[in-house]
Design a protein around this motif. Structure first.
Motif, PDB file in Angstrom:
ATOM      1  N   LYS A 113      36.896  34.348  47.492  1.00  0.00           N
ATOM      2  CA  LYS A 113      35.891  34.270  46.444  1.00  0.00           C
ATOM      3  C   LYS A 113      36.521  34.634  45.095  1.00  0.00           C
ATOM      4  O   LYS A 113      37.211  35.652  44.975  1.00  0.00           O
ATOM      5  CB  LYS A 113      34.756  35.246  46.750  1.00  0.00           C
ATOM      6  CG  LYS A 113      33.671  35.299  45.679  1.00  0.00           C
ATOM      7  CD  LYS A 113      32.591  36.319  46.059  1.00  0.00           C
ATOM      8  CE  LYS A 113      31.531  36.433  44.963  1.00  0.00           C
ATOM      9  NZ  LYS A 113      30.472  37.417  45.339  1.00  0.00           N
ATOM     10  N   ARG A 126      37.308  36.241  41.615  1.00  0.00           N
ATOM     11  CA  ARG A 126      36.971  37.560  41.114  1.00  0.00           C
ATOM     12  C   ARG A 126      37.382  37.677  39.657  1.00  0.00           C
ATOM     13  O   ARG A 126      38.374  37.099  39.226  1.00  0.00           O
ATOM     14  CB  ARG A 126      37.662  38.649  41.947  1.00  0.00           C
ATOM     15  CG  ARG A 126      37.269  38.617  43.410  1.00  0.00           C
ATOM     16  CD  ARG A 126      37.948  39.722  44.198  1.00  0.00           C
ATOM     17  NE  ARG A 126      37.573  41.045  43.738  1.00  0.00           N
ATOM     18  CZ  ARG A 126      36.433  41.643  44.024  1.00  0.00           C
ATOM     19  NH1 ARG A 126      35.542  41.034  44.779  1.00  0.00           N
ATOM     20  NH2 ARG A 126      36.180  42.861  43.575  1.00  0.00           N
ATOM     21  N   TYR A 143      38.715  43.171  38.484  1.00  0.00           N
ATOM     22  CA  TYR A 143      38.580  43.523  39.896  1.00  0.00           C
ATOM     23  C   TYR A 143      39.749  43.034  40.756  1.00  0.00           C
ATOM     24  O   TYR A 143      39.729  43.201  41.970  1.00  0.00           O
ATOM     25  CB  TYR A 143      37.277  42.943  40.453  1.00  0.00           C
ATOM     26  CG  TYR A 143      36.041  43.391  39.707  1.00  0.00           C
ATOM     27  CD1 TYR A 143      35.406  44.582  40.041  1.00  0.00           C
ATOM     28  CD2 TYR A 143      35.530  42.640  38.657  1.00  0.00           C
ATOM     29  CE1 TYR A 143      34.276  45.007  39.356  1.00  0.00           C
ATOM     30  CE2 TYR A 143      34.400  43.065  37.954  1.00  0.00           C
ATOM     31  CZ  TYR A 143      33.789  44.232  38.315  1.00  0.00           C
ATOM     32  OH  TYR A 143      32.675  44.661  37.621  1.00  0.00           O
ATOM     33  N   ARG A 144      40.764  42.455  40.139  1.00  0.00           N
ATOM     34  CA  ARG A 144      41.811  41.798  40.931  1.00  0.00           C
ATOM     35  C   ARG A 144      42.706  42.778  41.691  1.00  0.00           C
ATOM     36  O   ARG A 144      43.429  42.377  42.608  1.00  0.00           O
ATOM     37  CB  ARG A 144      42.661  40.895  40.046  1.00  0.00           C
ATOM     38  CG  ARG A 144      43.468  41.604  38.973  1.00  0.00           C
ATOM     39  CD  ARG A 144      44.163  40.558  38.082  1.00  0.00           C
ATOM     40  NE  ARG A 144      44.964  41.133  37.023  1.00  0.00           N
ATOM     41  CZ  ARG A 144      44.519  41.521  35.844  1.00  0.00           C
ATOM     42  NH1 ARG A 144      43.210  41.411  35.590  1.00  0.00           N
ATOM     43  NH2 ARG A 144      45.328  42.020  34.933  1.00  0.00           N
TER      44      ARG A 144
END
Length: 351
Positions: free
Chosen positions: A198, A200, A204-205
């Motif tokens: 999904k 991101r 947030y990686r």
């Protein structure tokens, strides 16, 4: 509309046999997740473990928004469902009030965003050190950041933890240093959960297994308050919309996390789902039982050292988040949280 009507008919049938929830009729038509369902029977309460009880901690911060008229009254109520509080560092009286009511105290500190922006946090860390030294016998640990692996590069994260956890280990040896972070890789591709591929956002990686392992092996911290990315519907209702297959994903993810970070490293399941913004808890007793089973019992059964729940009474995004009703009254969710704490011997024991 046809899709939602057909789901409603199926849910109406399940309701007739005591399985479906009224809230699922909304969530099923507004979310990509399947409809909310109950277990066939109310989940059992957890059993007490051998040795010391687990930690059930609640974010209390400074107690600025008391529900029961005063901070002290709130702390007394907290002790029914928790045996620990996470409080903002710097308030001597709050530490004493919590300890007098038998609550363990974890100090909260967080300047990772300021650090990433170039601030020299040395003076603030030294102030934290002095406070921790003054209350060394009163504190169970120090949390040095909230969601530390969000918005910083891996090197910035390690530099920050060196400047906080590394210093605390030298200046206040023996007091556990804990950091809050997230890792949705723990749940992705499990039944009913998000796909691992999904897309991101950039912030947030680094919320991935490999970065948590990098922090774990750094030696700067002694434990994680960890969010595992369990998928949620858009409906914010104190966990009233959990689903049966969430139990499968939750159990698998916490077994994986415990294996990745074995004892004596501390592992707390961080939960933000059970507090709610409504005036009163919008779910039923059965929904509350399932929600606490998913978010408290299952992580404890998988071997975590405790559960970290947000938040006692907190202003957030234009709402007030609580476990009690906003008038301070008990509700089915609170009743079940109290029952869970009693079952695992994790209620506060006043001095």
């Amino acid at each position: 509309m046809t899709h939602c009507r057909s789901q409603s008919h199926r849910r109406a049938f399940r309701a007739a046999v005591g399985i479906a929830l009224a809230a699922a009729a909304i969530a099923g038509c507004t979310s990509d997740r399947p409809p909310t369902v109950h277990f066939q029977s109310t989940p059992a309460l957890p059993t007490a473990r051998q040795g010391p009880p687990p930690v059930l901690a609640v974010h209390f911060d400074r107690g600025k928004y008391p529900l029961l008229g005063s901070r002290v009254a709130d702390l007394e109520k907290v002790g029914e469902a928790f045996n620990a509080v996470l409080v903002s560092s710097g308030d001597d009286q709050l530490v004493q009030e919590a300890r007098d009511r038998g609550l363990k105290v974890y100090l909260g500190f967080d300047e990772h965003k300021e650090f990433a922006g170039g601030k020299d946090i040395t003076a603030d860390v030294q102030q934290l050190v002095r406070f921790a030294q003054d209350h060394r016998r009163d504190i169970a640990g120090i949390r040095v950041a909230d969601r530390v692996n969000q918005g910083m590069t891996p090197q910035q994260t390690l530099d920050y933890l060196r400047a906080t956890g590394g210093v605390l280990h030298n200046e206040v040896p023996g007091v556990p240093v804990i950091v809050d972070l997230s890792d949705p890789q723990l749940t992705c591709d499990l039944p009913g959960q998000d796909r691992c591929d999904k897309p991101r956002l950039p912030d947030y990686r680094y919320q991935v297994d490999s970065e948590l392992l990098r922090i774990y092996h750094s030696g700067y911290v002694d434990g994680f308050m960890l969010a595992n990315g369990l998928a949620r519907d858009d409906v914010d209702c104190g966990g009233c919309n959990v689903r049966e297959d969430d139990a499968t994903a939750q159990a698998a993810s916490w077994r994986k996390a415990r294996a990745m970070f074995p004892r004596p490293f501390l592992l707390f399941a961080r939960v933000a789902t059970l507090s709610f913004p409504q005036a009163s808890y919008p779910g039923t007793a059965d929904q509350a039982a399932l929600a606490t089973h998913i978010y408290e019992t299952i992580p404890l059964q998988a071997g975590v050292d405790g559960v970290d729940l947000w938040a006692w009474s907190r202003q957030f995004d234009g709402t007030q988040r609580t476990f009690l009703n906003k008038n301070g009254a008990d509700n089915p969710l609170w009743d079940r949280m109290v029952a869970v704490a009693a079952a695992v011997r994790a209620q506060a024991r006043p001095n």
